[in-house]
Design a protein around this motif. Structure first.
Motif, PDB file in Angstrom:
ATOM      1  N   ARG A   1      45.759  26.330  47.314  1.00 44.80           N
ATOM      2  CA  ARG A   1      46.220  27.612  46.789  1.00 44.80           C
ATOM      3  C   ARG A   1      47.447  28.043  47.561  1.00 44.80           C
ATOM      4  O   ARG A   1      47.580  27.766  48.731  1.00 44.80           O
TER       5      ARG A   1
ATOM      6  N   VAL B   1      35.053  43.473  43.275  1.00 46.21           N
ATOM      7  CA  VAL B   1      34.794  42.292  42.462  1.00 46.21           C
ATOM      8  C   VAL B   1      34.256  42.746  41.113  1.00 46.21           C
ATOM      9  O   VAL B   1      33.610  43.784  40.999  1.00 46.21           O
TER      10      VAL B   1
ATOM     11  N   HIS C   1      39.768  38.306  39.108  1.00 48.30           N
ATOM     12  CA  HIS C   1      40.356  39.033  40.236  1.00 48.30           C
ATOM     13  C   HIS C   1      40.550  40.483  39.784  1.00 48.30           C
ATOM     14  O   HIS C   1      41.022  40.726  38.668  1.00 48.30           O
TER      15      HIS C   1
ATOM     16  N   GLU D   1      41.381  33.916  35.953  1.00 51.57           N
ATOM     17  CA  GLU D   1      41.942  32.612  36.284  1.00 51.57           C
ATOM     18  C   GLU D   1      40.915  31.527  35.975  1.00 51.57           C
ATOM     19  O   GLU D   1      39.718  31.721  36.199  1.00 51.57           O
TER      20      GLU D   1
ATOM     21  N   LEU E   1      37.393  32.765  37.177  1.00 55.15           N
ATOM     22  CA  LEU E   1      37.347  33.653  38.328  1.00 55.15           C
ATOM     23  C   LEU E   1      38.070  34.932  37.931  1.00 55.15           C
ATOM     24  O   LEU E   1      39.209  34.879  37.451  1.00 55.15           O
TER      25      LEU E   1
ATOM     26  N   GLN F   1      36.511  44.605  49.401  1.00 55.39           N
ATOM     27  CA  GLN F   1      37.233  44.047  48.253  1.00 55.39           C
ATOM     28  C   GLN F   1      36.423  44.244  46.984  1.00 55.39           C
ATOM     29  O   GLN F   1      35.251  43.912  46.927  1.00 55.39           O
TER      30      GLN F   1
ATOM     31  N   THR G   1      41.898  44.458  41.308  1.00 51.93           N
ATOM     32  CA  THR G   1      42.393  45.313  42.370  1.00 51.93           C
ATOM     33  C   THR G   1      42.443  46.748  41.839  1.00 51.93           C
ATOM     34  O   THR G   1      42.725  46.969  40.656  1.00 51.93           O
TER      35      THR G   1
END
Length: 144
Positions: A142, A87, A111, A128, A109, A85, A113
């Motif tokens: 969540r 980051v 996120h 976020e 935070l 993933q 992609t």
């Protein structure tokens, strides 16, 4: 709460041509050592750089600035968790901007992609704000 959203679409062939033309000068100006190590060990070197380029552009948009106001390419860095993933970490001016846009009592935070389908690489970034947890408060739920 969502503080910012950014997206970018990068042409892999354009990044490949820039790498061919400027080489280390381009890589060293835009990408951290970690990003360079990741890209240089991949089969699709240009595609890996293009995804990270798109992520930096998307992050700058999510921060509400684009690449101006003192932000540096290296103020935004993409790495990967052991799961693969991606980051995003910010430093310098980008970190300062993130702190300014984060409401009191919250933590930000980021996120990110990434995807590619030659000749395109694309990134989305969502920033976020989550309420800070206190010892007595349970973690936020969540997905409900």
């Amino acid at each position: 709460m969502i503080l910012g959203i950014g997206t970018d679409l990068a042409n892999i062939d354009r990044i490949a041509a820039t790498l061919d033309r400027f080489g280390a000068r381009f890589r060293d100006r835009v990408f951290t050592e970690t990003e360079q190590r990741k890209a240089e060990r991949r089969r699709d070197v240009a595609g890996t750089y293009a995804k990270r380029w798109a992520a930096k552009e998307a992050c700058s948009k999510a921060l509400g600035t684009g690449l101006r106001m003192g932000i540096s390419w290296k103020d935004m860095a993409v790495s990967n968790l052991p799961t693969g993933q991606p980051v995003m970490a910010v430093s310098g001016w980008a970190e300062k901007r993130l702190a300014e846009m984060t409401p009191p009592g919250h933590e930000a935070l980021i996120h990110v992609t990434l995807t590619d389908d030659h000749p395109w690489a694309q990134a989305f970034v969502v920033i976020e704000a989550l309420p800070l947890r206190t010892a007595a408060a349970p973690p936020p739920r969540r997905g409900t």
